[in-house]
Design a protein around this motif. Sequence first.
Motif, PDB file in Angstrom:
ATOM      1  N   ALA A   1       0.621  -0.955   0.075  1.00  0.00           N
ATOM      2  CA  ALA A   1      -0.133  -0.314   0.122  1.00  0.00           C
ATOM      3  C   ALA A   1       0.119   1.222   0.367  1.00  0.00           C
ATOM      4  CB  ALA A   1      -0.926   0.095   1.267  1.00  0.00           C
ATOM      5  N   LEU A   2       1.932   1.335   0.641  1.00  0.00           N
ATOM      6  CA  LEU A   2       2.657   2.612   0.692  1.00  0.00           C
ATOM      7  C   LEU A   2       3.191   2.637  -0.307  1.00  0.00           C
ATOM      8  CD1 LEU A   2       4.571   1.928   4.636  1.00  0.00           C
ATOM      9  CD2 LEU A   2       2.792   3.914   3.374  1.00  0.00           C
ATOM     10  N   SER A   3       4.010   1.914  -0.821  1.00  0.00           N
ATOM     11  CA  SER A   3       3.953   1.628  -2.849  1.00  0.00           C
ATOM     12  C   SER A   3       3.920   2.137  -3.459  1.00  0.00           C
ATOM     13  CB  SER A   3       4.626  -0.118  -2.630  1.00  0.00           C
ATOM     14  OG  SER A   3       3.811  -0.498  -3.559  1.00  0.00           O
ATOM     15  N   LEU A   4       2.298   2.566  -3.218  1.00  0.00           N
ATOM     16  CA  LEU A   4       1.156   3.056  -4.232  1.00  0.00           C
ATOM     17  C   LEU A   4       1.171   4.254  -3.425  1.00  0.00           C
ATOM     18  CD1 LEU A   4      -0.954  -0.162  -4.767  1.00  0.00           C
ATOM     19  CD2 LEU A   4       0.481   1.517  -6.217  1.00  0.00           C
ATOM     20  N   ASP A   5       1.386   4.952  -2.690  1.00  0.00           N
ATOM     21  CA  ASP A   5       1.318   6.125  -1.672  1.00  0.00           C
ATOM     22  C   ASP A   5      -0.070   6.173  -1.474  1.00  0.00           C
ATOM     23  OD1 ASP A   5       3.713   6.584  -2.866  1.00  0.00           O
ATOM     24  OD2 ASP A   5       2.827   7.443  -4.771  1.00  0.00           O
ATOM     25  N   LEU A   6      -0.252   5.199  -1.323  1.00  0.00           N
ATOM     26  CA  LEU A   6      -1.743   4.816  -0.036  1.00  0.00           C
ATOM     27  C   LEU A   6      -1.079   4.751   1.350  1.00  0.00           C
ATOM     28  CD1 LEU A   6      -3.654   2.192  -2.130  1.00  0.00           C
ATOM     29  CD2 LEU A   6      -3.931   4.553  -1.799  1.00  0.00           C
ATOM     30  N   PRO A   7      -2.386   4.493   2.514  1.00  0.00           N
ATOM     31  CA  PRO A   7      -1.842   4.988   3.714  1.00  0.00           C
ATOM     32  C   PRO A   7      -1.643   3.265   3.788  1.00  0.00           C
ATOM     33  CG  PRO A   7      -3.515   6.037   2.846  1.00  0.00           C
ATOM     34  CD  PRO A   7      -3.517   4.866   1.919  1.00  0.00           C
ATOM     35  N   SER A   8      -1.047   2.770   4.862  1.00  0.00           N
ATOM     36  CA  SER A   8      -0.084   1.569   5.223  1.00  0.00           C
ATOM     37  C   SER A   8      -1.556   0.269   5.256  1.00  0.00           C
ATOM     38  CB  SER A   8       0.356   1.430   6.214  1.00  0.00           C
ATOM     39  OG  SER A   8      -0.266   1.771   7.505  1.00  0.00           O
ATOM     40  N   ASP A   9      -2.364   1.022   5.655  1.00  0.00           N
ATOM     41  CA  ASP A   9      -3.807   0.106   6.359  1.00  0.00           C
ATOM     42  C   ASP A   9      -5.567   0.271   4.390  1.00  0.00           C
ATOM     43  OD1 ASP A   9      -4.956   2.685   6.607  1.00  0.00           O
ATOM     44  OD2 ASP A   9      -5.524   2.567   8.486  1.00  0.00           O
ATOM     45  N   ALA A  10      -4.622   0.571   3.974  1.00  0.00           N
ATOM     46  CA  ALA A  10      -5.773   0.818   2.672  1.00  0.00           C
ATOM     47  C   ALA A  10      -5.720  -0.794   2.334  1.00  0.00           C
ATOM     48  CB  ALA A  10      -5.335   1.125   1.794  1.00  0.00           C
ATOM     49  N   PHE A  11      -5.727  -1.122   2.689  1.00  0.00           N
ATOM     50  CA  PHE A  11      -5.932  -2.622   2.735  1.00  0.00           C
ATOM     51  C   PHE A  11      -6.805  -3.364   3.767  1.00  0.00           C
ATOM     52  CE2 PHE A  11      -2.399  -1.991  -0.716  1.00  0.00           C
ATOM     53  CZ  PHE A  11      -3.626  -1.731  -1.762  1.00  0.00           C
ATOM     54  N   ASP A  12      -6.802  -3.105   4.574  1.00  0.00           N
ATOM     55  CA  ASP A  12      -7.835  -3.825   5.710  1.00  0.00           C
ATOM     56  C   ASP A  12      -8.676  -4.309   5.427  1.00  0.00           C
ATOM     57  OD1 ASP A  12      -4.963  -3.245   6.628  1.00  0.00           O
ATOM     58  OD2 ASP A  12      -5.139  -2.199   8.326  1.00  0.00           O
ATOM     59  N   PHE A  13      -9.419  -3.145   4.826  1.00  0.00           N
ATOM     60  CA  PHE A  13     -11.358  -3.537   4.565  1.00  0.00           C
ATOM     61  C   PHE A  13     -11.428  -4.326   3.869  1.00  0.00           C
ATOM     62  CE2 PHE A  13     -10.583  -1.076   0.782  1.00  0.00           C
ATOM     63  CZ  PHE A  13     -11.326  -1.981  -0.290  1.00  0.00           C
ATOM     64  N   VAL A  14     -11.002  -4.866   2.362  1.00  0.00           N
ATOM     65  CA  VAL A  14     -10.376  -6.349   2.146  1.00  0.00           C
ATOM     66  C   VAL A  14     -10.882  -6.926   3.124  1.00  0.00           C
ATOM     67  CG1 VAL A  14      -9.833  -7.129  -0.215  1.00  0.00           C
ATOM     68  CG2 VAL A  14      -9.615  -5.021  -0.014  1.00  0.00           C
ATOM     69  N   PHE A  15      -9.465  -7.953   3.247  1.00  0.00           N
ATOM     70  CA  PHE A  15      -8.983  -8.878   4.655  1.00  0.00           C
ATOM     71  C   PHE A  15      -9.749  -9.128   5.455  1.00  0.00           C
ATOM     72  CE2 PHE A  15      -5.191  -7.703   2.075  1.00  0.00           C
ATOM     73  CZ  PHE A  15      -5.658  -8.677   0.596  1.00  0.00           C
ATOM     74  N   GLY A  16     -10.277  -8.040   6.595  1.00  0.00           N
ATOM     75  CA  GLY A  16     -10.414  -7.677   7.436  1.00  0.00           C
ATOM     76  C   GLY A  16     -10.096  -8.695   8.112  1.00  0.00           C
ATOM     77  N   ASP A  17     -10.861  -8.914   9.464  1.00  0.00           N
ATOM     78  CA  ASP A  17      -9.864  -9.272  10.569  1.00  0.00           C
ATOM     79  C   ASP A  17      -9.822 -11.092  10.217  1.00  0.00           C
ATOM     80  OD1 ASP A  17      -9.884  -6.864  12.007  1.00  0.00           O
ATOM     81  OD2 ASP A  17     -11.552  -7.771  12.866  1.00  0.00           O
ATOM     82  N   THR A  18     -10.580 -11.615  10.264  1.00  0.00           N
ATOM     83  CA  THR A  18     -10.230 -13.239   9.516  1.00  0.00           C
ATOM     84  C   THR A  18     -10.267 -13.646   7.887  1.00  0.00           C
ATOM     85  OG1 THR A  18     -12.705 -13.269   9.546  1.00  0.00           O
ATOM     86  CG2 THR A  18     -11.610 -13.678  11.317  1.00  0.00           C
ATOM     87  N   PRO A  19      -8.698 -13.053   7.620  1.00  0.00           N
ATOM     88  CA  PRO A  19      -8.277 -13.536   5.854  1.00  0.00           C
ATOM     89  C   PRO A  19      -8.487 -15.186   5.481  1.00  0.00           C
ATOM     90  CG  PRO A  19      -6.488 -12.869   7.026  1.00  0.00           C
ATOM     91  CD  PRO A  19      -7.977 -12.547   7.987  1.00  0.00           C
ATOM     92  N   ASN A  20      -8.789 -15.240   4.336  1.00  0.00           N
ATOM     93  CA  ASN A  20      -8.721 -16.439   3.717  1.00  0.00           C
ATOM     94  C   ASN A  20      -7.344 -17.378   3.358  1.00  0.00           C
ATOM     95  OD1 ASN A  20      -9.759 -19.234   3.944  1.00  0.00           O
ATOM     96  ND2 ASN A  20     -10.461 -18.649   1.864  1.00  0.00           N
ATOM     97  N   VAL A  21      -6.598 -17.668   4.634  1.00  0.00           N
ATOM     98  CA  VAL A  21      -4.767 -18.019   3.933  1.00  0.00           C
ATOM     99  C   VAL A  21      -5.202 -18.833   4.029  1.00  0.00           C
ATOM    100  CG1 VAL A  21      -2.899 -18.017   5.073  1.00  0.00           C
ATOM    101  CG2 VAL A  21      -4.553 -15.988   5.965  1.00  0.00           C
ATOM    102  N   GLN A  22      -4.536 -19.429   3.045  1.00  0.00           N
ATOM    103  CA  GLN A  22      -4.433 -20.444   2.298  1.00  0.00           C
ATOM    104  C   GLN A  22      -2.730 -20.787   2.215  1.00  0.00           C
ATOM    105  OE1 GLN A  22      -7.546 -20.546  -0.756  1.00  0.00           O
ATOM    106  NE2 GLN A  22      -7.526 -22.867   0.305  1.00  0.00           N
TER     107      GLN A  22
END
Length: 257
Positions: free
Chosen positions: A214-235
């Motif tokens: 996110a920082l590399s795209l000049d966005l806040p570091s938490d910019a993608f938090d809303f996508v993954f939420g608190d329980t991302p489906n890690v595989q």
Amino acid sequence: MSASPTHPGGLALPPSRARSVRRPPARARAMSSESPGASSARPAFSSLPVLTLPPPGCSREAEAAFAAELREVCHTVGFFYVAGIDHIVSPATRQNALAASRRFFAMPQEKKNAMDNRNSPAFRGYVRLGAENTAGLPDLREQVEFGVEADARLFNEGDDFEEKEKKEPCPPYTVLRGPNQWPNDADCPRFREEISRFSDDASLLSRRLTQLLALSLDLPSDAFDFVFGDTPNVQMKIARYPPTTRGEGPADDDDEN
């Protein structure tokens, strides 16, 4: 990682953040026609770059420098190794997971077959050597697929699938959630413990890299938090590539990967 169920739309930014997206600088984009030796072919490289993660408590300047390097590598190569991860995934955790993987693949074939992923609606479990194929040729590897532990959504024999979907609608991707399959601890001691610890720590590393992307795209570091939420489906998976002379795969000269 995959998107949280509360955000099935993927990576589209909410309106409040979409306005802040800026195109990366030209130096971070693909090689231009003005570059020496540029052509329509992809840039050639002989090895993957190694990026060293900024240490805990580093300065904003150090984070920004890593983010710029990360952006460049993602645009020009697309793959990379990450070093400097001991504070997130310790050497002991990595070594123990690798040892547990070797113990699993050394088990008798019938013990591994008992965990066949075809027994799992969520596609978790053991995939035998040659069961998958690429370009018509069998893949010369055996592997075990894992994910976040969750209860399976069960359909009993005789259930009307369409009727149940009307009463209990769920997004299609929920089929990928469910319980993992594990070997008996007597057959493969501490396997579940070591693999679960590695998966949990690797998930933290993924979250850290997502912040830096996110920082590399000049966005806040938490910019993608809303996508993954608190329980991302890690595989994740563990895989073994037996020695082969066919000249294919990432581990032709090694027996473990």
